[in-house]
Scaffold this motif. Structure first.
Motif, PDB file in Angstrom:
ATOM      1  N   TYR A 228       0.811  -1.227   0.000  1.00  0.00           N
ATOM      2  CA  TYR A 228       0.000   0.000   0.000  1.00  0.00           C
ATOM      3  C   TYR A 228       0.840   1.271   0.000  1.00  0.00           C
ATOM      4  CZ  TYR A 228       0.024  -2.376   4.587  1.00  0.00           C
ATOM      5  OH  TYR A 228       0.347  -3.139   5.685  1.00  0.00           O
TER       6      TYR A 228
ATOM      7  N   TYR B 189      -4.428   0.126  -3.325  1.00  0.00           N
ATOM      8  CA  TYR B 189      -5.445  -0.594  -2.561  1.00  0.00           C
ATOM      9  C   TYR B 189      -6.111  -1.621  -3.464  1.00  0.00           C
ATOM     10  CZ  TYR B 189      -9.082   2.010  -5.040  1.00  0.00           C
ATOM     11  OH  TYR B 189      -9.899   2.525  -6.022  1.00  0.00           O
TER      12      TYR B 189
ATOM     13  N   ILE C 242      -6.864   3.459   2.791  1.00  0.00           N
ATOM     14  CA  ILE C 242      -5.817   4.376   2.336  1.00  0.00           C
ATOM     15  C   ILE C 242      -6.195   5.829   2.596  1.00  0.00           C
ATOM     16  CG2 ILE C 242      -5.015   2.750   0.574  1.00  0.00           C
ATOM     17  CD1 ILE C 242      -6.215   4.684  -1.515  1.00  0.00           C
TER      18      ILE C 242
ATOM     19  N   GLN D 175      -0.308   2.622  -7.652  1.00  0.00           N
ATOM     20  CA  GLN D 175      -1.072   1.549  -8.291  1.00  0.00           C
ATOM     21  C   GLN D 175      -0.255   0.840  -9.374  1.00  0.00           C
ATOM     22  OE1 GLN D 175      -4.104   1.342  -6.856  1.00  0.00           O
ATOM     23  NE2 GLN D 175      -5.173  -0.207  -8.056  1.00  0.00           N
TER      24      GLN D 175
ATOM     25  N   LYS E 139      -9.991   0.354  -0.133  1.00  0.00           N
ATOM     26  CA  LYS E 139      -9.996   1.766  -0.514  1.00  0.00           C
ATOM     27  C   LYS E 139     -10.193   2.681   0.689  1.00  0.00           C
ATOM     28  CE  LYS E 139     -12.065   5.016  -3.807  1.00  0.00           C
ATOM     29  NZ  LYS E 139     -13.051   5.181  -4.906  1.00  0.00           N
TER      30      LYS E 139
ATOM     31  N   PHE F 271      -3.218  -6.488   2.036  1.00  0.00           N
ATOM     32  CA  PHE F 271      -3.792  -5.464   1.174  1.00  0.00           C
ATOM     33  C   PHE F 271      -4.715  -4.566   1.994  1.00  0.00           C
ATOM     34  CE2 PHE F 271      -2.704  -8.902  -1.597  1.00  0.00           C
ATOM     35  CZ  PHE F 271      -2.495  -8.387  -2.876  1.00  0.00           C
ATOM     36  N   MET F 272      -4.635  -3.279   1.759  1.00  0.00           N
ATOM     37  CA  MET F 272      -5.630  -2.351   2.300  1.00  0.00           C
ATOM     38  C   MET F 272      -6.777  -2.213   1.304  1.00  0.00           C
ATOM     39  SD  MET F 272      -3.577   0.875   3.961  1.00  0.00           S
ATOM     40  CE  MET F 272      -2.717   0.761   5.528  1.00  0.00           C
TER      41      MET F 272
ATOM     42  N   PHE G  56      -0.282   6.306   1.909  1.00  0.00           N
ATOM     43  CA  PHE G  56      -0.812   5.080   1.316  1.00  0.00           C
ATOM     44  C   PHE G  56      -1.398   5.371  -0.062  1.00  0.00           C
ATOM     45  CE2 PHE G  56      -1.717   4.232   6.005  1.00  0.00           C
ATOM     46  CZ  PHE G  56      -0.514   3.574   6.187  1.00  0.00           C
TER      47      PHE G  56
END
Length: 337
Positions: A216, A261, A251, A220, A248, A245-246, A258
């Motif tokens: 994160y 996501y 972040i 992207q 949406k 994984f975070m 961050f």
């Protein structure tokens, strides 16, 4: 508030903070001063993670964590834990780090056990202050590669060397893995895999990729490129990915830090080439570790809600989720829908 009201309940799980003498030597003080003055939030997160492992030592065996965390981060987290306990908080500070560490440890051992003779390469991307090569006996037949920025690995090496020179700490520096290679590389660049291979990584050997607390922080495109690079190895050999994984909503906690996501990593990873994906949330049976007793704590409340919800229906607060994901693939695999 009186001293009596401020008093903590007696609990051997949380003894008073006693910093090791090694932290007060000139070399170690200078190193940690450099970290505080020159490192950005991404780099400093390595010390924060080490502090979590150090202070949750009743569950996590990491004798080097105090040294790698440093006085500032140990003291800061200890004070937060103390405040949470005084206030009878449903979630004690650092519990996410504790559960995450224990989940990665358990899944790493299980993945190694799934390989013949437990032989495998273990690649830790964004290794930071990770000390698994020194603390996990399940790595005894594994070649471990730690990949991180040159300055991080140099600082880590200096700290460990300081421990080597201290009689009391020397016992903790026995390597548990078959080998350990540190690879200075930035996984945001296109040449990190080449640098890994130059350092002895063999693409055709069974490999477990550990991405703990790193995805994160990437953009992207950067995160997707890293995941695609790992997924491509499924066509060569048995490959296991362990990553968090975070979503949406998470972040948004700090959008300047961050970036990447995924609300549905269990859908994303099969699209990249992994055949088996298992997703867990903190509080699930395999991500609990006896720390999630309160049904009303944040994590159990989230688990009861559909993952598609971005805000809690009761109070409108963001549904910030951390997904713990194990994915695997191998040649001649069948991608499951």
């Amino acid at each position: 508030m009186s001293d009596q009201e401020n008093a903590l309940p007696t609990d051997p799980t949380w003894p008073e903070l006693k910093l090791p003498e090694l932290l007060f030597t000139d070399t170690v003080r200078e190193v940690h001063a450099t970290i505080e003055n020159e490192w950005d939030p991404l780099l400093r997160s390595a010390c924060q993670t080490a502090a979590g492992r150090a202070l949750w030592k009743h569950l996590i065996h990491d004798p080097l964590a105090d040294l790698l965390a440093g006085e500032t981060y140990l003291t800061s987290l200890y004070e937060k834990i103390k405040k949470d306990r005084i206030n009878n908080a449903r979630e004690v500070s650092g519990v996410i780090l504790a559960v995450r560490t224990l989940w990665f440890d358990s899944k790493l051992e299980a993945a190694l056990n799934s390989f013949t003779r437990r032989e495998a390469q273990v690649v830790i991307l964004g290794a930071g202050m990770d000390a698994r090569a020194y603390r996990l006996s399940c790595l005894k037949d594994s070649d471990v590669f730690e990949v991180d920025f040159p300055k991080v690995l140099q600082v880590k090496t200096t700290l460990l060397q300081a421990a080597m020179e201290t009689t009391n700490e020397h016992q903790h520096l026995t390597l548990k893995s078959k080998s350990l290679t540190r690879v200075a590389a930035d996984i945001r660049d296109s040449d990190w895999l080449e640098k890994l291979q130059i350092s002895g990584f063999v693409p055709e050997k069974n490999t477990i990729w550990v991405l703990e607390g790193i995805l994160y922080y990437l953009s992207q495109p950067q995160a997707m490129q890293v995941l695609k690079t790992i997924a491509e190895k499924c066509a060569l050999t048995s490959t296991v990915l362990l990553a968090d994984f975070m979503n949406k909503s998470s972040i948004t906690l700090s959008s300047s830090i961050f970036h990447f996501y995924s609300d549905w990593p269990d859908h994303l990873l099969p699209s990249l080439g992994f055949s088996h994906v298992k997703l867990s949330q903190i509080g699930d049976p395999d991500a609990h570790f006896g720390l999630m007793h309160d049904p009303l704590n944040l994590f159990n409340r989230l688990r009861s809600l559909p993952r598609s919800l971005q805000n809690h229906p009761d109070d409108g607060t963001p549904c910030c989720r951390l997904y713990l994901v194990q994915a695997s693939g191998s040649p001649n695999q069948t991608i499951l829908p």
